[in-house]
Motif scaffolding. Structure first.
Motif, mmCIF file in Angstrom:
data_model
loop_
_atom_site.group_PDB
_atom_site.id
_atom_site.type_symbol
_atom_site.label_atom_id
_atom_site.label_comp_id
_atom_site.label_asym_id
_atom_site.label_seq_id
_atom_site.Cartn_x
_atom_site.Cartn_y
_atom_site.Cartn_z
ATOM 1 N N MET A 35 22.833 16.985 -19.600
ATOM 2 C CA MET A 35 23.923 16.048 -19.896
ATOM 3 C C MET A 35 24.072 15.854 -21.398
ATOM 4 N N LEU A 36 22.955 15.767 -22.099
ATOM 5 C CA LEU A 36 22.997 15.623 -23.560
ATOM 6 C C LEU A 36 23.553 16.883 -24.213
ATOM 7 N N LEU A 37 23.085 18.038 -23.782
ATOM 8 C CA LEU A 37 23.607 19.301 -24.324
ATOM 9 C C LEU A 37 25.105 19.414 -24.089
ATOM 10 N N ALA A 38 25.542 19.087 -22.882
ATOM 11 C CA ALA A 38 26.955 19.188 -22.546
ATOM 12 C C ALA A 38 27.775 18.177 -23.326
ATOM 13 N N GLY A 39 27.249 16.966 -23.491
ATOM 14 C CA GLY A 39 27.959 15.962 -24.282
ATOM 15 C C GLY A 39 28.156 16.417 -25.723
ATOM 16 N N ALA A 40 27.114 17.028 -26.286
ATOM 17 C CA ALA A 40 27.225 17.540 -27.657
ATOM 18 C C ALA A 40 28.195 18.719 -27.715
ATOM 19 N N ALA A 41 28.193 19.563 -26.691
ATOM 20 C CA ALA A 41 29.163 20.663 -26.642
ATOM 21 C C ALA A 41 30.583 20.114 -26.573
ATOM 22 N N MET A 42 30.767 19.037 -25.826
ATOM 23 C CA MET A 42 32.093 18.411 -25.747
ATOM 24 C C MET A 42 32.529 17.866 -27.106
ATOM 25 N N ALA A 43 31.560 17.449 -27.917
ATOM 26 C CA ALA A 43 31.884 17.017 -29.276
ATOM 27 C C ALA A 43 32.379 18.206 -30.103
ATOM 28 N N GLN A 44 31.781 19.354 -29.906
ATOM 29 C CA GLN A 44 32.242 20.561 -30.608
ATOM 30 C C GLN A 44 33.659 20.924 -30.180
ATOM 31 N N TYR A 45 33.995 20.674 -28.908
ATOM 32 C CA TYR A 45 35.342 20.957 -28.406
ATOM 33 C C TYR A 45 36.339 19.878 -28.798
ATOM 34 N N GLY A 46 35.866 18.789 -29.430
ATOM 35 C CA GLY A 46 36.752 17.720 -29.869
ATOM 36 C C GLY A 46 36.993 16.623 -28.846
ATOM 37 N N LEU A 47 36.285 16.639 -27.715
ATOM 38 C CA LEU A 47 36.492 15.627 -26.679
ATOM 39 C C LEU A 47 35.650 14.372 -26.893
ATOM 40 N N LEU A 48 34.501 14.495 -27.556
ATOM 41 C CA LEU A 48 33.617 13.363 -27.833
ATOM 42 C C LEU A 48 33.216 13.397 -29.306
ATOM 43 N N SER A 49 32.565 12.342 -29.760
ATOM 44 C CA SER A 49 32.057 12.259 -31.130
ATOM 45 C C SER A 49 30.561 12.552 -31.115
ATOM 46 N N LEU A 50 30.107 13.497 -31.947
ATOM 47 C CA LEU A 50 28.692 13.860 -31.973
ATOM 48 C C LEU A 50 27.793 12.668 -32.320
ATOM 49 N N PRO A 51 28.096 11.874 -33.359
ATOM 50 C CA PRO A 51 27.227 10.717 -33.636
ATOM 51 C C PRO A 51 27.136 9.747 -32.449
ATOM 52 N N ARG A 52 28.236 9.545 -31.748
ATOM 53 C CA ARG A 52 28.203 8.642 -30.588
ATOM 54 C C ARG A 52 27.403 9.241 -29.434
ATOM 55 N N VAL A 53 27.486 10.547 -29.266
ATOM 56 C CA VAL A 53 26.678 11.203 -28.237
ATOM 57 C C VAL A 53 25.195 10.992 -28.546
ATOM 58 N N ILE A 54 24.803 11.173 -29.804
ATOM 59 C CA ILE A 54 23.403 11.021 -30.205
ATOM 60 C C ILE A 54 22.938 9.580 -30.006
ATOM 61 N N VAL A 145 14.591 9.380 -30.852
ATOM 62 C CA VAL A 145 15.466 9.677 -31.992
ATOM 63 C C VAL A 145 15.410 11.169 -32.338
ATOM 64 N N VAL A 146 14.203 11.708 -32.439
ATOM 65 C CA VAL A 146 14.048 13.118 -32.818
ATOM 66 C C VAL A 146 14.596 14.030 -31.718
ATOM 67 N N TRP A 147 14.221 13.765 -30.464
ATOM 68 C CA TRP A 147 14.670 14.599 -29.340
ATOM 69 C C TRP A 147 16.185 14.559 -29.187
ATOM 70 N N SER A 148 16.755 13.369 -29.169
ATOM 71 C CA SER A 148 18.204 13.239 -28.977
ATOM 72 C C SER A 148 18.973 13.954 -30.079
ATOM 73 N N THR A 149 18.515 13.798 -31.299
ATOM 74 C CA THR A 149 19.190 14.446 -32.428
ATOM 75 C C THR A 149 19.057 15.962 -32.346
ATOM 76 N N ALA A 150 17.846 16.454 -32.096
ATOM 77 C CA ALA A 150 17.623 17.901 -32.047
ATOM 78 C C ALA A 150 18.387 18.558 -30.898
ATOM 79 N N VAL A 151 18.328 17.969 -29.724
ATOM 80 C CA VAL A 151 19.007 18.557 -28.567
ATOM 81 C C VAL A 151 20.525 18.496 -28.755
ATOM 82 N N ALA A 152 21.019 17.381 -29.280
ATOM 83 C CA ALA A 152 22.462 17.264 -29.503
ATOM 84 C C ALA A 152 22.938 18.279 -30.544
ATOM 85 N N LEU A 153 22.179 18.461 -31.607
ATOM 86 C CA LEU A 153 22.576 19.444 -32.625
ATOM 87 C C LEU A 153 22.555 20.860 -32.046
ATOM 88 N N ALA A 154 21.583 21.136 -31.173
ATOM 89 C CA ALA A 154 21.552 22.450 -30.521
ATOM 90 C C ALA A 154 22.778 22.619 -29.621
#
Length: 197
Positions: A35-54, A145-154
């Motif tokens: 879910m976190l990976l997909a949320g961050a991918a959605m931020a790349q697609y412009g549907l969500l905000s990466l900082p808010r996902v994190i 903090v570390v996990w959420s940031t790293a996984v979201a950036l990936a």
């Protein structure tokens, strides 16, 4: 990315990230990391905000783990003592686990965050082991903090290569699990050697 995952995020957005990460961290085997990976991918697609996902993932991970810790504290030990022998978790093994957690508890909480499977049950086990809540909270929050940031950036970086991303995350979890098992074996062998002396 699978169509069902894309549909889920177009309907629920940040709530999908929160729900998946929260439930996984309370001790339920749901795909929180996905879910976190997909949320961050959605931020790349412009549907969500990466900082808010994190931030959403950090909050869900901390809150979910604290609920898991409370579950472990309230009934985890009694359940382990009652039903553990059926799966090889004897009183002696529980005592070894307690000694290991007493010695390495905070580090274990932090490292478990990065390992699929341990992330699900780590907080419950920490609560059942008698680890102090303040220690748990510090290492849990730091790990979140570390996990959420790293996984979201990936997820954000590899959004257009979902298959590669899933393979990378799977291998990382297996390597981490192997390291934790090796550390545990060394700790048990040292404890046995100390007892024999």
């Amino acid at each position: 990315m699978p169509d069902w995952l894309y549909d889920l995020f177009t309907r629920y957005g940040y709530a999908a990230v929160f729900g998946g990460v929260f439930l996984e961290n309370t001790g339920l085997p749901v795909p929180g990391e996905t879910m976190l990976l997909a949320g961050a991918a959605m931020a790349q697609y412009g549907l969500l905000s990466l900082p808010r996902v994190i931030v959403t993932a950090i909050a869900a991970a901390i809150l979910g783990d604290n609920l898991g810790f409370l579950i472990g504290r309230w009934c985890g030990r009694s359940l382990a003592e009652r039903y553990g022998p059926a799966i090889g978790l004897t009183r002696e093994r529980l005592a070894q686990f307690d000694r290991f957690f007493h010695r390495h508890g905070g580090r274990t909480v932090f490292i478990a965050r990065f390992i699929t499977g341990l992330r699900v049950f780590g907080a419950v086990l920490a609560g059942g082991s008698g680890l102090r809540w303040g220690t748990f909270l510090f290492y849990n929050a730091a790990g979140a903090v570390v996990w959420s940031t790293a996984v979201a950036l990936a997820g954000y970086s590899l959004a257009y290569s979902w298959d590669t991303l899933e393979r990378w995350i799977g291998r990382t979890g297996l390597i981490g699990l192997a390291l934790v098992i090796a550390i545990g074996v060394v700790a048990v062998l040292r404890a046995r050697r100390t007892q024999a002396s």
